[in-house]
Motif scaffolding. Structure first.
Motif, PDB file in Angstrom:
ATOM      1  N   HIS A 406       0.780  -1.237   0.000  1.00 45.67           N
ATOM      2  CA  HIS A 406       0.000   0.000   0.000  1.00 45.67           C
ATOM      3  C   HIS A 406       0.812   1.287   0.000  1.00 45.67           C
ATOM      4  O   HIS A 406       0.224   2.358  -0.197  1.00 45.67           O
ATOM      5  N   LEU A 474      -4.899  -3.269  11.933  1.00 48.04           N
ATOM      6  CA  LEU A 474      -5.026  -1.871  11.532  1.00 48.04           C
ATOM      7  C   LEU A 474      -4.011  -1.453  10.478  1.00 48.04           C
ATOM      8  O   LEU A 474      -4.124  -0.361   9.906  1.00 48.04           O
ATOM      9  N   GLU A 476      -3.098  -2.239   7.347  1.00 44.94           N
ATOM     10  CA  GLU A 476      -3.431  -1.937   5.956  1.00 44.94           C
ATOM     11  C   GLU A 476      -4.127  -0.583   5.847  1.00 44.94           C
ATOM     12  O   GLU A 476      -3.784   0.239   4.990  1.00 44.94           O
ATOM     13  N   ARG A 477      -5.107  -0.338   6.709  1.00 43.90           N
ATOM     14  CA  ARG A 477      -5.807   0.956   6.674  1.00 43.90           C
ATOM     15  C   ARG A 477      -4.855   2.099   6.998  1.00 43.90           C
ATOM     16  O   ARG A 477      -4.868   3.150   6.337  1.00 43.90           O
ATOM     17  N   ARG A 480      -2.330   2.749   4.089  1.00 41.64           N
ATOM     18  CA  ARG A 480      -2.990   3.430   2.968  1.00 41.64           C
ATOM     19  C   ARG A 480      -3.114   4.932   3.264  1.00 41.64           C
ATOM     20  O   ARG A 480      -2.883   5.765   2.385  1.00 41.64           O
ATOM     21  N   ARG A 481      -3.470   5.242   4.517  1.00 42.84           N
ATOM     22  CA  ARG A 481      -3.614   6.661   4.882  1.00 42.84           C
ATOM     23  C   ARG A 481      -2.259   7.363   4.895  1.00 42.84           C
ATOM     24  O   ARG A 481      -2.135   8.492   4.402  1.00 42.84           O
TER      25      ARG A 481
END
Length: 493
Positions: A406, A474, A476-477, A480-481
């Motif tokens: 990501h 948490l 991956e999220r 990405r951010r």
């Protein structure tokens, strides 16, 4: 014949009725505060006479004993003078009478070295996802720790409420010495272990005991900010020594051009790059330090959490009587608020500094020290370390996977296969401090890699991502951010 107090005096003392409602301060304290404030702000001038205790008591509708007690306390504090002529305001030095901001002189300057200690990009509470340096707090066996504390308090009794051995509780020093000998290859007797309030106090002790102001200290660059703070506080001249993929690289010429008094290093897991200092460099560093009369401070940062192969042994145990002071802490292996660390001192140095240490330190945290000794001796500590190694291994693997999937900008993942963090080096066009500022506003708390360097180079741009206290679900999220924030911070090349 007695004279009447000036009208201004009566105005100050009788300006308002004494508060008598529920929750109000005791009358004696109210009167004491009223008079003291009047003296300090200059409304009750030096030498002016105050009413007699009987007259003031009648005027304020309070007991004479209340007035007498307030006068006596103010006289003891030096605000009033009591004599046969009555009660008068004492002569005070002018600074105490300053009341307005513009009249107040500036505070004396602090030491110039204090300005060199820069703030780090971190929160005070340890909150924030991906913050480096915080262990998995929810996984700590709090019940077992409570039981160890309870048993300690019951057994120790009231004697443990007094000061203990300034160098630390003997039981804990013995437990640490045994653990270090087996787990880290450290050569030491219990007497060589000094208990400190975390690794930071251990580093400060090294500076205070071994260096004089303006002595030269070598420090890894990039490197641990707490070590830099300790060196700055000791008014040392710091020389940054660069770190490569195999740890600190000492130029041969530096031994003569900038000979060090102290050398700070994190050889088993360099912080923050994760490099491991190989045996050849370790032995060479020890030999050169001996030759030039320097001391090496070995901070064994995150050494207990190696995720691939056997743990890397400590440099201190490589050579007998090495000029190495070994620093460790339980902030990462237990929990940060425990505030217990230790310093292993060479025998010869301990002989020279024992008296100074006993005067500089005070025994404290005795219940925690005794409970920690039991925690180690009972096997709870090793079991906890084993669980955390497995957890951190899984979390590091998950974070690496999330970064590879990501993080869309060019990057290099580092940080080694130990500890609780990874480093992500970024091209300079993505300024790490701007990325971190944006992330913190969203509750994400990585650290900028460039902030760990005394003299940042372009390759020091990046992020230090902690995974110790952040759940793998948490990642991956979060990544990405973070990727979006990095892209948004891009500057033209």
């Amino acid at each position: 014949m007695a004279t009447t107090p000036p009208p201004l005096v009566l105005q100050v003392l009788l300006e308002s009725p004494m508060a008598r409602d529920r929750g109000a301060m005791p009358l004696q304290r109210q009167l004491h505060h009223r008079i003291k404030t009047g003296v300090l702000d200059g409304r009750l001038a030096p030498g002016c006479r105050l009413p007699g205790s009987r007259a003031l008591a009648e005027a304020l509708s309070i007991s004479r004993n209340t007035v007498t007690a307030a006068y006596d306390l103010l006289a003891a504090e030096g605000f009033l003078q009591l004599d046969r002529k009555g009660t008068r305001v004492a002569e005070l030095s002018r600074p105490a009478l300053c009341s307005r901001t513009e009249d107040t002189p500036p505070a004396p300057p602090v030491a110039s070295r204090v300005a060199l200690i820069l703030p780090s990009a971190r929160s005070d509470t340890g909150a924030g996802a991906l913050r480096p340096g915080v262990p998995a707090l929810s996984q700590f066996p709090l019940g077992a720790w409570h039981r160890a504390l309870d048993r300690t308090i019951r057994r120790a009794g009231v004697s443990s409420l007094g000061y203990g051995d300034p160098l630390g509780e003997p039981g804990l020093r013995s437990a640490i010495a045994r653990h270090l000998g087996v787990a880290r290859g450290v050569r030491c007797a219990p007497e060589q272990v000094v208990i400190t309030e975390g690794a930071q106090e251990a580093l400060s002790l090294c500076v205070r005991l071994l260096a004089n102001p303006r002595d030269t200290a070598w420090i890894e660059d990039p490197g641990y900010r707490g070590a830099k703070a300790a060196m700055h506080a000791g008014d040392l001249h710091m020389v940054p020594v660069r770190v490569d993929g195999e740890g600190v690289v000492v130029p041969e010429a530096a031994w003569t051009s900038q000979p060090p008094r102290l050398i700070y290093t994190t050889p088993s897991h360099q912080y923050p790059t994760g490099a491991v200092l190989g045996a050849s460099r370790r032995l060479a560093l020890i030999a050169k330090a001996r030759e030039h009369g320097a001391w090496i401070i070995e901070d064994d940062y995150d050494s207990e959490f190696r995720h691939a192969g056997e743990s890397i042994g400590a440099m201190q145990g490589l050579v007998a009587q090495a000029p190495v002071l070994y620093v460790g802490t339980f902030s990462k292996t237990m929990f940060p608020s425990l505030r217990l660390g230790f310093l292993v001192m060479p025998e010869a140095l301990l002989t020279q500094t024992r008296t100074a240490l006993q005067e500089m330190l005070r025994g404290g945290h005795r219940h925690e020290q005794l409970a920690l000794a039991e925690f180690i001796e009972s096997g709870q500590y090793l079991r906890h370390l084993g669980r955390m190694r497995r957890l951190y291994r899984e979390r590091q693997h998950a974070l690496r996977e999330a970064l590879m999937r990501h993080l869309s900008v060019p990057h290099v993942i580092g940080g080694g296969y130990s500890g609780m963090h990874l480093t992500v080096r970024l091209p300079p066009c993505y300024p790490d401090r701007e990325v971190v500022d944006s992330a913190r506003r969203l509750g994400i708390a990585p650290a900028p890699l460039s902030s760990f360097a005394l003299r940042p180079l372009p390759e020091d741009n990046g992020l230090v991502l902690g995974y110790g206290n952040t759940s793998a679900e948490l990642f991956e999220r979060l990544i990405r951010r973070v990727s979006q924030l990095v892209e948004a911070a891009r500057r033209p090349e």
